[in-house]
Motif scaffolding. Structure first.
Motif, PDB file in Angstrom:
ATOM      1  N   GLY A 279       7.986   5.546  -5.049  1.00 11.94           N
ATOM      2  CA  GLY A 279       7.179   6.362  -4.143  1.00 11.94           C
ATOM      3  C   GLY A 279       5.729   6.340  -4.608  1.00 11.94           C
ATOM      4  O   GLY A 279       5.396   5.714  -5.614  1.00 11.94           O
ATOM      5  N   CYS A 280       4.852   7.018  -3.861  1.00 12.89           N
ATOM      6  CA  CYS A 280       3.431   7.013  -4.214  1.00 12.89           C
ATOM      7  C   CYS A 280       3.125   7.950  -5.377  1.00 12.89           C
ATOM      8  O   CYS A 280       2.294   7.653  -6.210  1.00 12.89           O
ATOM      9  CB  CYS A 280       2.587   7.419  -3.010  1.00 12.89           C
ATOM     10  SG  CYS A 280       2.434   6.109  -1.788  1.00 12.89           S
ATOM     11  N   THR A 281       3.798   9.108  -5.407  1.00 15.83           N
ATOM     12  CA  THR A 281       3.410  10.115  -6.394  1.00 15.83           C
ATOM     13  C   THR A 281       4.150   9.937  -7.715  1.00 15.83           C
ATOM     14  O   THR A 281       3.703  10.432  -8.740  1.00 15.83           O
ATOM     15  CB  THR A 281       3.727  11.540  -5.886  1.00 15.83           C
ATOM     16  OG1 THR A 281       5.167  11.657  -5.767  1.00 15.83           O
ATOM     17  CG2 THR A 281       3.087  11.814  -4.539  1.00 15.83           C
ATOM     18  N   TYR A 298       8.248   4.665   0.723  1.00 16.72           N
ATOM     19  CA  TYR A 298       8.000   3.663  -0.310  1.00 16.72           C
ATOM     20  C   TYR A 298       6.505   3.368  -0.419  1.00 16.72           C
ATOM     21  O   TYR A 298       5.814   3.237   0.591  1.00 16.72           O
ATOM     22  CB  TYR A 298       8.701   2.349   0.015  1.00 16.72           C
ATOM     23  CG  TYR A 298      10.216   2.408  -0.029  1.00 16.72           C
ATOM     24  CD1 TYR A 298      10.896   2.793  -1.192  1.00 16.72           C
ATOM     25  CD2 TYR A 298      10.960   2.034   1.087  1.00 16.72           C
ATOM     26  CE1 TYR A 298      12.287   2.822  -1.221  1.00 16.72           C
ATOM     27  CE2 TYR A 298      12.347   2.050   1.066  1.00 16.72           C
ATOM     28  CZ  TYR A 298      13.007   2.451  -0.091  1.00 16.72           C
ATOM     29  OH  TYR A 298      14.375   2.469  -0.119  1.00 16.72           O
ATOM     30  N   CYS A 299       6.037   3.225  -1.671  1.00 16.44           N
ATOM     31  CA  CYS A 299       4.660   2.813  -1.928  1.00 16.44           C
ATOM     32  C   CYS A 299       4.647   1.281  -2.047  1.00 16.44           C
ATOM     33  O   CYS A 299       5.474   0.709  -2.757  1.00 16.44           O
ATOM     34  CB  CYS A 299       4.183   3.458  -3.235  1.00 16.44           C
ATOM     35  SG  CYS A 299       2.507   3.001  -3.662  1.00 16.44           S
ATOM     36  N   PRO A 300       3.737   0.622  -1.336  1.00 15.15           N
ATOM     37  CA  PRO A 300       3.733  -0.851  -1.344  1.00 15.15           C
ATOM     38  C   PRO A 300       3.243  -1.459  -2.663  1.00 15.15           C
ATOM     39  O   PRO A 300       2.220  -2.137  -2.705  1.00 15.15           O
ATOM     40  CB  PRO A 300       2.796  -1.188  -0.174  1.00 15.15           C
ATOM     41  CG  PRO A 300       1.928   0.005  -0.012  1.00 15.15           C
ATOM     42  CD  PRO A 300       2.726   1.189  -0.432  1.00 15.15           C
ATOM     43  N   HIS A 341      -3.323   3.579  -5.333  1.00 19.03           N
ATOM     44  CA  HIS A 341      -2.830   2.204  -5.205  1.00 19.03           C
ATOM     45  C   HIS A 341      -2.903   1.738  -3.747  1.00 19.03           C
ATOM     46  O   HIS A 341      -3.380   0.644  -3.458  1.00 19.03           O
ATOM     47  CB  HIS A 341      -1.388   2.082  -5.709  1.00 19.03           C
ATOM     48  CG  HIS A 341      -0.775   0.747  -5.365  1.00 19.03           C
ATOM     49  ND1 HIS A 341      -1.027  -0.393  -6.094  1.00 19.03           N
ATOM     50  CD2 HIS A 341       0.002   0.367  -4.319  1.00 19.03           C
ATOM     51  CE1 HIS A 341      -0.408  -1.416  -5.522  1.00 19.03           C
ATOM     52  NE2 HIS A 341       0.227  -0.984  -4.444  1.00 19.03           N
ATOM     53  N   CYS A 342      -2.423   2.595  -2.832  1.00 15.41           N
ATOM     54  CA  CYS A 342      -2.398   2.215  -1.405  1.00 15.41           C
ATOM     55  C   CYS A 342      -3.815   1.976  -0.893  1.00 15.41           C
ATOM     56  O   CYS A 342      -4.063   1.009  -0.163  1.00 15.41           O
ATOM     57  CB  CYS A 342      -1.719   3.294  -0.574  1.00 15.41           C
ATOM     58  SG  CYS A 342       0.063   3.364  -0.860  1.00 15.41           S
ATOM     59  N   GLN A 343      -4.745   2.866  -1.265  1.00 14.58           N
ATOM     60  CA  GLN A 343      -6.122   2.736  -0.770  1.00 14.58           C
ATOM     61  C   GLN A 343      -6.789   1.482  -1.326  1.00 14.58           C
ATOM     62  O   GLN A 343      -7.511   0.784  -0.618  1.00 14.58           O
ATOM     63  CB  GLN A 343      -6.924   4.004  -1.099  1.00 14.58           C
ATOM     64  CG  GLN A 343      -6.440   5.241  -0.340  1.00 14.58           C
ATOM     65  CD  GLN A 343      -6.386   5.027   1.177  1.00 14.58           C
ATOM     66  OE1 GLN A 343      -7.330   4.516   1.785  1.00 14.58           O
ATOM     67  NE2 GLN A 343      -5.263   5.394   1.800  1.00 14.58           N
TER      68      GLN A 343
HETATM   69 ZN    ZN Z   1       1.165   4.440  -2.524  1.00 15.83          ZN
END
Ligand code: ZN
Ligand code: ACM
Length: 754
Positions: A279-281, A298-300, A341-343
């Motif tokens: 996950g992202c967190t 899910y975090c990519p 990470h996503c940004q």
């Molecule tokens: Zn993420």
């Protein structure tokens, strides 16, 4: 009698006799789904222990199915001779067949074993239902002589089952597949992963079994009931790889392809509960215990893709289907918006925001699956941010996703909520088991035309077919799943198999009535709403009247107007009921001795706008037309739970202006209406209504509400001929809510003027 007259009488009698015989046989050829062509011949084939069957390797599955069906269903043992023969015919369509039943033989022709299997399913329906549970006592069975030429309209004929919210035994999954096969459906979409439970064993990731497969407790009652209450009981389980292999092999023998669904990037909270690092967190979350849409997706990250590829490797080893469903629906972007990470990834890849990041996610998974020789299917949200190059779209939020995808030359599967969601109510009867909401009666499923009008002939070819969906938030048992699936699945089988132009609802109803005995023998817990009654308020020169009707023939409707329960002695319905004051109608269908269905109840409130002229500047949405504008002034209020019934009108994202012409200056004291507020289903009450009269305008603010239904009332003392209501749509669903970012629906009920 003169001999000439005797002769005439004899000729006439033999004519009558022949008619009778033909009538009887005609009645016996009642197949679901309706074949393309069927011609009744004279005579019958007698099935007994001198009957034999002959086939070669080409027809091993279909012929053996028939042999087992006959021998296990009865005491008849088949010989090895040519009376029932299977013949290869390359000129037929892949899934097509001909079935010729003659007094001396039965000939099945097909190009494929699958086509022959469908011939066998038709033949099966010409045998008595006692074959289904092995209770045939006769040693000779007469089968009507008939010639059937048949092939499907669509190549994708599917049913879905969600085993994430509630899980069902392997035996039940097989029973479900059996039913699909009997109805010539060829795809089972197995929805295996959810926020509330991960149901497929993945050997490389044991915590999917230990943690993701179980939730601590489950929501009690409806999601809209506040405050939420839970049962405190651990719930879960998963299918082992051995069980899955067994089910896949079972389905193959019935020409049912299983498409597994592994949801990503959303509906993945159970997996993230097991492996928070994906996950992202990185924070621990729990396997979801209530329904809805969850923000932990899910975090990519590279690790996440490695995990998903490992999971898919094991999935591919189990499921030989060309298609793998990767979900793609309802993935809130909140976590991605706040994730470093996503940004960074968005910037690095030159993406325009989170929707394109979702496309990036899906495209990466598609590339991986394509490299393994598979194709992806995703829910229609995968259109947002750009379609992955080879993806097939499953259009569920209406049909616009399908139109858009087909115009982009992508394959589509139709499964709009309005006609394909079998988790919706199917009857207006208030005693139905609790359902998610909505209203999808049998006739509406049957009426579905899979090809959207917006597509030209070339584009229409991208519509592969249709699927019925069974989401199981409110279905704890397999009996309940059966109740929701049947008989709507019968209608669906006809939508996908039979030619749309040939569909005929009254004829279908007759065949369903006949099919009940087979469903009984199969121990399927179907819903029976065939004896229900429908009514409609009619306003014409002679005043107001209320006709009643029911689907089946040969029975009597009896009714009362004093609120009492109708009995066999109540007045028989012969003509529309005249309405001159507010009444409470109760009616039921009776045969000579007893009541057959549920009691129909309808209160008619004869307020000042009933039957008056009403116009709306926008058509209600095609999926939720109710009974049109006039339904808002017919004296009848909609159901409290089924916002898609005949009384509620649904508008998607539109502001609307409703004008009621009372015909003459009328003194009014109040205007009342109500809105559905099922936020879980993206339905929101407007925040304000503007009322306009000839010389006056009034504004009514509507406070936010947690209630599922919001009543509003304007008290006025005014004389007016015209009443106008301007109702602004709620707008875009805000972040953090189910369906965030989508347009909200407005559902409005009767406008009561006193
Ligand atoms: Zn993420
Ligand atoms: C869906 O119903 N969320 C595809």
């Amino acid at each position: 009698m003169h001999y000439k007259n005797i002769l005439l009488a004899l000729v006439f009698m033999s004519f009558l006799f022949n008619c009778k015989e033909e009538d009887k046989l005609t009645k016996d050829v009642l197949i679901i789904p309706q074949p393309l062509e069927q011609t009744i011949n004279k005579g019958e084939f007698i099935l007994n222990s001198s009957t034999g069957i002959n086939y070669d390797e080409n027809f091993k599955i279909s012929a053996e199915f028939l042999k087992v069906f006959i021998e296990e269903g009865s005491n008849i043992k088949l010989q090895s001779n040519n009376m029932i023969s299977f013949i290869k015919d390359e000129s037929l369509a892949d899934e097509g067949y001909t079935l010729e039943i003659l007094p001396e033989s039965i000939i099945i022709k097909a190009k494929t074993d699958q086509g022959a299997f469908y011939a066998v399913q038709s033949l099966r329906q010409l045998l008595p239902p006692e074959f289904e549970d092995g209770t045939v006592e006769e040693n000779e069975i007469a089968i009507p002589s008939v010639t059937i030429k048949d092939k499907p309209q669509f190549s994708y004929r599917g049913m879905h089952l969600d085993v994430g919210r509630h899980m069902f035994s392997v035996d039940f999954i097989k029973k479900y597949i059996d039913a699909l096969a009997m109805l010539k459906m060829n795809t089972f979409h197995w929805h295996l992963t959810e926020d509330q439970g991960w149901r497929i064993e993945i050997k490389k990731y044991p915590k999917l079994q230990e943690i993701a497969a179980f939730r601590n407790e489950t929501l009690i009652g409806h999601y809209s009931d506040q405050p939420h209450q839970f049962d405190g009981k651990k719930y879960g389980g998963y299918y082992t790889q051995g069980e899955i292999k067994e089910v896949v092999a079972y389905a193959q023998k019935r020409f049912v392809t299983i498409i597994p669904e592994i949801e990503l990037p959303g509906h993945s909270q159970a997996a993230i509960a097991a492996y928070p690092e994906f996950g992202c967190t990185g924070e621990q979350v729990e396997v979801a215990t209530k329904w809805g849409v969850f923000e932990d997706i899910y975090c990519p990250k590279e690790e996440t893709f490695a995990f998903l590829e490992d999971v898919l490797d094991e999935v591919l080893a189990l499921f030989p289907s060309e298609y793998i469903h990767i979900g793609g629906d309802e993935a809130p972007k909140t976590r991605w918006s706040n994730c470093e990470h996503c940004q960074t990834l968005i910037k690095k890849e030159g993406l325009k925001g989170e929707h394109e990041l979702q496309s990036y996610f899906i495209s990466k998974i598609e590339k991986y699956l394509n490299s393994k020789g598979r194709q992806i299917i995703g829910w229609d949200e995968i259109l947002e941010g750009g379609l992955a190059p080879n993806a097939t779209v499953m259009s569920w939020r209406g049909i616009n996703g399908a139109i858009e995808a087909a115009k982009q030359h992508h394959n589509v599967i139709m499964t709009p909520t309005s006609h394909c969601y079998f988790d919706y109510y199917q009857s207006e009867n208030e005693n139905e088991p609790i359902a998610i909401g909505g209203f999808l009666p049998l006739e509406k499923v049957y009426s579905f035309n899979p090809i959207p009008e917006e597509l030209n002939e070339e584009e229409a070819k991208y519509v592969l077919g249709v699927q019925g969906n069974i989401w199981t938030e409110y279905m704890k048992t397999s009996e309940h799943v059966e109740y929701m699936a049947f008989p709507r699945i019968l209608a669906m089988s006809e939508v996908v198999w039979s030619k749309t132009e040939n569909k005929n609802y009254p004829d279908f109803v007759k065949r369903i009535e006949n099919f009940h005995k087979r469903l009984d023998a199969l121990n399927i817990n179907y819903a029976n709403h065939l004896f229900e009654i429908e009514g409609e308020l009619i306003s014409d020169e002679s005043g107001l009247s209320y006709p009643l009707q029911t689907l089946t023939e040969g029975n009597t409707i009896r009714f009362t107007l004093d609120g009492s329960e109708p009995t066999v002695y109540s007045e028989a319905y012969t003509k529309p009921i005249t309405i001159t004051e507010s009444v409470s109608i109760k009616a039921s269908v009776f045969n000579l001795e007893e009541k057959l269905g549920n009691t129909f109840s309808q209160d008619i409130n004869l307020h000042k706008a009933v039957g008056k002229t009403i116009t709306i500047n926008k058509e209600p949405h095609k999926s939720y037309p109710g009974s049109g504008a006039k339904g808002l002034v017919n004296g009848i209020s909609g159901s409290d739970s089924r916002y898609g019934d005949k009384e509620w009108l649904g508008f998607w994202g539109d502001d609307i202006k409703i004008t009621i012409d009372l015909g003459e200056e009328t003194e009014i004291n109040s205007i009342e209406t109500r809105f559905h507020n099922g936020n879980g289903q993206w339905i929101y009450t407007p925040t304000e209504i503007e009322f306009e009269f000839e010389n006056e305008t009034k504004h009514l603010k509507i406070p936010e509400s947690k209630e599922n239904l919001v009543d509003i009332a304007l008290d006025v003392k005014i004389k007016t001929k015209i009443i106008t209501l301007k109702i602004a749509n709620y707008g875009i669903i805000p972040k953090g809510k189910q369906g965030a970012g989508n347009k909200a629906w407005t559902f409005i009920d009767e406008i009561i003027v006193n």
